[in-house]
Design an enzyme around this catalytic site. Structure first.
Site, short mmCIF file in Angstrom:
data_model
loop_
_atom_site.label_atom_id
_atom_site.label_comp_id
_atom_site.label_asym_id
_atom_site.label_seq_id
_atom_site.Cartn_x
_atom_site.Cartn_y
_atom_site.Cartn_z
N CYS A 50 -11.09 3.44 -0.15
CA CYS A 50 -9.66 3.65 0.10
C CYS A 50 -9.34 2.80 1.30
O CYS A 50 -10.10 2.81 2.29
CB CYS A 50 -9.37 5.13 0.38
SG CYS A 50 -7.72 5.43 1.06
N GLU B 207 -2.64 7.97 8.70
CA GLU B 207 -1.17 7.97 8.69
C GLU B 207 -0.62 8.56 9.99
O GLU B 207 0.45 8.17 10.46
CB GLU B 207 -0.64 8.78 7.49
CG GLU B 207 -0.78 8.06 6.16
CD GLU B 207 0.10 6.82 6.01
OE1 GLU B 207 1.29 6.88 6.37
OE2 GLU B 207 -0.42 5.79 5.55
N THR C 100 -6.03 3.08 -5.11
CA THR C 100 -5.41 4.04 -6.01
C THR C 100 -4.37 3.35 -6.89
O THR C 100 -4.36 3.53 -8.12
CB THR C 100 -4.74 5.17 -5.18
OG1 THR C 100 -5.71 5.67 -4.25
CG2 THR C 100 -4.24 6.29 -6.05
N ASP D 273 0.85 -1.20 0.00
CA ASP D 273 0.00 0.00 0.00
C ASP D 273 0.88 1.25 0.00
O ASP D 273 2.08 1.19 0.31
CB ASP D 273 -0.92 0.02 1.24
CG ASP D 273 -1.85 1.24 1.25
OD1 ASP D 273 -2.37 1.61 0.19
OD2 ASP D 273 -2.04 1.85 2.34
N SER D 274 0.26 2.39 -0.31
CA SER D 274 0.97 3.66 -0.28
C SER D 274 1.33 4.07 1.15
O SER D 274 2.06 5.03 1.34
CB SER D 274 0.07 4.75 -0.87
OG SER D 274 -1.10 4.86 -0.07
N CYS E 234 -4.38 -1.29 -2.12
CA CYS E 234 -4.52 0.15 -2.34
C CYS E 234 -5.40 0.35 -3.56
O CYS E 234 -5.04 -0.11 -4.66
CB CYS E 234 -3.13 0.75 -2.56
SG CYS E 234 -3.13 2.51 -2.94
N HIS F 290 -7.36 3.04 3.65
CA HIS F 290 -7.15 3.73 4.93
C HIS F 290 -8.47 3.94 5.69
O HIS F 290 -8.48 4.01 6.92
CB HIS F 290 -6.52 5.11 4.70
CG HIS F 290 -5.05 5.08 4.41
ND1 HIS F 290 -4.54 4.63 3.20
CD2 HIS F 290 -3.97 5.45 5.16
CE1 HIS F 290 -3.21 4.74 3.23
NE2 HIS F 290 -2.85 5.22 4.41
N1 DGL Z 1 -4.77 3.48 0.67
C1 DGL Z 1 -4.89 4.01 -0.62
C2 DGL Z 1 -6.15 3.57 -1.35
O1 DGL Z 1 -6.72 2.53 -1.05
C3 DGL Z 1 -4.59 5.42 -0.94
C4 DGL Z 1 -4.20 6.43 -0.02
C5 DGL Z 1 -3.29 7.45 -0.70
O2 DGL Z 1 -2.10 7.18 -0.76
O3 DGL Z 1 -3.80 8.48 -1.17
O4 DGL Z 1 -6.57 4.21 -2.28
#
Ligand code: DGL
Length: 256
Positions: free
Chosen positions: A186, A154, A77, A12-13, A75, A188
């Site tokens: 997302c 985060e 994204t 993930d990011s 993720c 997160h």
């Molecule tokens: N956790 C990520 C997602 O599912 C993206 C969060 C990000 O880096 O903007 O899209």
């Protein structure tokens, strides 16, 4: 080492993909997992597609070098911009992505009103636009880009006045009581589920795609005969491009 004893790599990011990791561990506790969070480059959701693709390919190449029998792109994204490139590159292992759980939300009732919360990149991406088109006759699907929301996770802030003030401002246009479902698009956001539910009230059902992703990986590992034969619980190893986040990673893995 036998291929089926290698870890499942989860990318993930940042720390959000741990919402997927915890479902993977719940469904397949005997597996070993290697989680990589790229918090130093987060958020991905406000970057250009080429940059997201580059970062995703670089980071997953780093993970591959350590050994993996499957790759989970935890993720939305990164999935929406890089999954095709990853599947082209890793042809001999399962590569499983995540996308907003629009389908289960739409199936819940006749012509529901569904709000999809995701990063600005995810709601703009062609993959998501196609998903919306598939259901446009069966539901009112409203995409909502949420710049700034993943940053709370985060920072380890899952509740409290600051998070609520942000959500209140973002969600007040949708609080009139006619929303049937909210999709957390997302990885997160499931960590903010309690705060989101508090702002939205009792009405809408809140869904995310983590369980579906875990089931899909299990199906693919079984199909390719890659499930571990181990009986005892596997290990979870975290790596972060901001090493100070490892403690937060463990906290999120165990948080209900
Ligand atoms: N956790 C990520 C997602 O599912 C993206 C969060 C990000 O880096 O903007 O899209």
């Amino acid at each position: 080492m036998e291929k089926r004893d290698l870890p499942v790599a989860v990318f993930d990011s940042g720390v959000g993909g741990i919402s997927v990791l915890r479902e993977l561990v719940r469904l397949m506790p005997q597996e070993n997992y290697y989680y990589f969070g790229d918090s130093i480059h987060a958020p991905y959701g406000t970057k250009k597609p080429e940059e997201i693709r580059r970062l995703t390919l670089e980071n997953t190449a780093h993970m591959e070098a350590k050994g993996m029998k499957a790759l989970v792109v935890a993720c939305n994204t990164a999935t929406s911009t890089a999954i095709a490139a990853l599947r082209e590159k890793y042809t001999d292992i399962p590569v499983v992505g995540i996308e907003p759980a629009v389908k289960p939300a739409v199936m819940e009732k006749e012509h529901p009103k569904v709000l999809v919360m995701a990063t600005p990149m995810t709601v703009q991406a062609a993959k998501f636009r196609n998903l919306m088109e598939r259901f446009e006759n069966r539901a009112a699907v409203i995409p909502l880009g949420c710049p700034g929301l993943m940053e709370f996770v985060e920072a380890g802030k899952l509740e409290g006045p600051e998070v609520e003030a942000y959500l209140q401002k973002l969600l007040s246009p949708y609080c009139s009581g006619d929303l049937d479902a909210v999709v957390l698009g997302c990885t997160h956001y499931p960590f903010l589920r309690r705060a989101i539910a508090k702002v939205l009230g009792d009405g809408p059902h809140i869904l995310d795609g983590s369980e579906g992703t875990a089931r899909e990986l299990k199906r693919r590992l079984t199909e390719m005969d890659l499930m571990t034969g181990r009986r005892e619980k596997g290990q979870v190893i975290f790596e972060e491009s901001i090493p100070e986040k490892i403690e937060l990673c463990h906290f999120l893995l165990n948080c209900k």
